[in-house]
Design a protein around this motif. Structure first.
Motif, PDB file in Angstrom:
ATOM      1  N   UNK A   1       0.829  -1.208   0.000  1.00  0.00           N
ATOM      2  CA  UNK A   1       0.000   0.000   0.000  1.00  0.00           C
ATOM      3  C   UNK A   1       0.864   1.259   0.000  1.00  0.00           C
ATOM      4  N   UNK A   2       1.944   1.227   0.777  1.00  0.00           N
ATOM      5  CA  UNK A   2       2.844   2.373   0.815  1.00  0.00           C
ATOM      6  C   UNK A   2       3.543   2.567  -0.534  1.00  0.00           C
ATOM      7  N   UNK A   3       3.931   1.469  -1.171  1.00  0.00           N
ATOM      8  CA  UNK A   3       4.572   1.578  -2.482  1.00  0.00           C
ATOM      9  C   UNK A   3       3.614   2.159  -3.516  1.00  0.00           C
ATOM     10  N   UNK A   4       2.326   1.729  -3.461  1.00  0.00           N
ATOM     11  CA  UNK A   4       1.346   2.287  -4.394  1.00  0.00           C
ATOM     12  C   UNK A   4       1.156   3.777  -4.158  1.00  0.00           C
ATOM     13  N   UNK A   5       1.067   4.171  -2.901  1.00  0.00           N
ATOM     14  CA  UNK A   5       0.901   5.595  -2.588  1.00  0.00           C
ATOM     15  C   UNK A   5       2.112   6.400  -3.037  1.00  0.00           C
ATOM     16  N   UNK A   6       3.312   5.843  -2.860  1.00  0.00           N
ATOM     17  CA  UNK A   6       4.512   6.537  -3.317  1.00  0.00           C
ATOM     18  C   UNK A   6       4.515   6.675  -4.835  1.00  0.00           C
ATOM     19  N   UNK A   7       4.113   5.600  -5.539  1.00  0.00           N
ATOM     20  CA  UNK A   7       4.062   5.666  -7.001  1.00  0.00           C
ATOM     21  C   UNK A   7       3.060   6.714  -7.466  1.00  0.00           C
ATOM     22  N   UNK A   8       1.887   6.751  -6.805  1.00  0.00           N
ATOM     23  CA  UNK A   8       0.883   7.750  -7.166  1.00  0.00           C
ATOM     24  C   UNK A   8       1.384   9.156  -6.846  1.00  0.00           C
ATOM     25  N   UNK A   9       2.067   9.294  -5.721  1.00  0.00           N
ATOM     26  CA  UNK A   9       2.582  10.614  -5.347  1.00  0.00           C
ATOM     27  C   UNK A   9       3.619  11.136  -6.314  1.00  0.00           C
TER      28      UNK A   9
END
Length: 335
Positions: free
Chosen positions: A32-40
């Motif tokens: 989830x953190x990796x997805x949020x970082x990618x989106x950010x």
């Protein structure tokens, strides 16, 4: 007396994945953190790309279906009439012709590959050798590319105008018969036009420096051991360049060719300034200048938008075909 052996209860383990519930929670939080970082990281760039690429393209497609003007672009719905006019309209007196512009774009693209490429490769091969003043020569070659298109266009427009600097120099050299040539106002078109070759010379002067720098960067990545081994085997300088250097320079050449093709179909500012924004009916138009001429100067926003859509489609097809047939060898099978 019987001894009783007690065993600890086995911990619940996900037998399918070999992980405990705690480990699964940690992995889920990590994903989830990796997805949020990618989106950010990609979100702002994607938003800018959508706002400045997809939205204008969609807006142009919508306007191309109307016969509007600048003050009322969605005035009258005409469907595909603007596109039909592009492909069926003949040459009219006092008006530029779309297919002359298409021809000029393809001629510039082809001549760039046929002339600018070999010239840039030759210059890069010479500058790649050890010589006195090599850094200064590289700087002087790259300086024209640093100048903006507007400045370059104004400079050459003043040089090539009637009774301009070029005419004065020709008269002083005893070539007064050439001083009256209409360098930027020839009514002819294509390869037989003086204006075409004049503008192509200016474009070459402007952009060949970028090609030379790219090729020099590519040459710096070629191992010297290959050249030294070929020299030991008795290969001449020309054989080394033809058999080793130029083939290894292939990826750089293909990237430059792609940039040159796309740039040739986007030419506007240099052509517009050199021809003062009002080329002759069969003179030096490109698709971009024709689009502005008809869409803004002639106040036919819908027709100009249709030309922009056609230009977008042509450029997209060329880019996709080039990537599929030529760049795929450098980008890999999955590209």
């Amino acid at each position: 007396m019987t001894a009783t052996i007690e065993f600890d209860e086995p911990r619940a383990v996900d037998t399918a994945r070999g992980s405990s519930p705690e480990q699964l929670k940690i992995k889920k939080r990590s994903r989830r953190r990796q997805r949020l970082e990618a989106i950010g990281f990609t979100g702002p760039a994607l938003l800018v790309y959508v706002l400045f690429v997809f939205v204008p393209v969609g807006f142009a497609m919508a306007m191309s279906l109307f016969a509007g003007v600048r003050t009322a672009p969605f005035n009258e719905f005409v469907g595909l009439d603007n596109f039909i006019e592009i492909f069926t309209r003949g040459r009219m007196f006092g008006q530029p012709f779309f297919w002359d512009a298409v021809r000029n774009n393809f001629l510039i693209a082809g001549m760039s590959l046929a002339i600018q490429g070999p010239v840039a490769i030759g210059v890069a091969l010479l500058l790649n050798r050890k010589m006195r003043g090599r850094g200064i020569v590289r700087l002087l070659i790259f300086v024209p590319y640093v100048l903006s298109e507007v400045i370059t266009g104004v400079i050459f427009q003043m040089i090539l105008m009637p009774n301009g600097a070029l005419d004065v120099w020709l008269e002083r050299l005893g070539l007064g018969n050439l001083s009256g040539t209409l360098w930027l106002a020839d009514t002819g078109g294509g390869l037989g036009s003086v204006t075409f070759w004049t503008i192509f010379f200016v474009l070459t002067w402007k952009y060949v420096g970028l090609a030379v720098i790219l090729f020099l960067a590519g040459l710096s990545g070629i191992p010297e051991e290959l050249t030294e081994a070929a020299m030991i085997d008795g290969a001449s300088w020309w054989q080394i360049q033809r058999r080793i250097t130029i083939p290894l320079l292939g990826p750089t050449i293909r990237i430059w060719a792609f940039l040159s093709l796309i740039g040739s179909f986007q030419l506007f500012d240099m052509i517009w300034i050199l021809t003062r924004g009002n080329p002759t009916p069969t003179g030096m138009h490109t698709m971009a200048t024709y689009m502005v001429q008809m869409g803004m100067n002639a106040n036919r926003v819908g027709y100009g938008s249709a030309i922009a859509v056609v230009l977008f489609v042509i450029t997209l097809i060329i880019a996709m075909v080039y990537q599929k047939l030529i760049l795929s060898r450098d980008l890999g099978k999955g590209a």
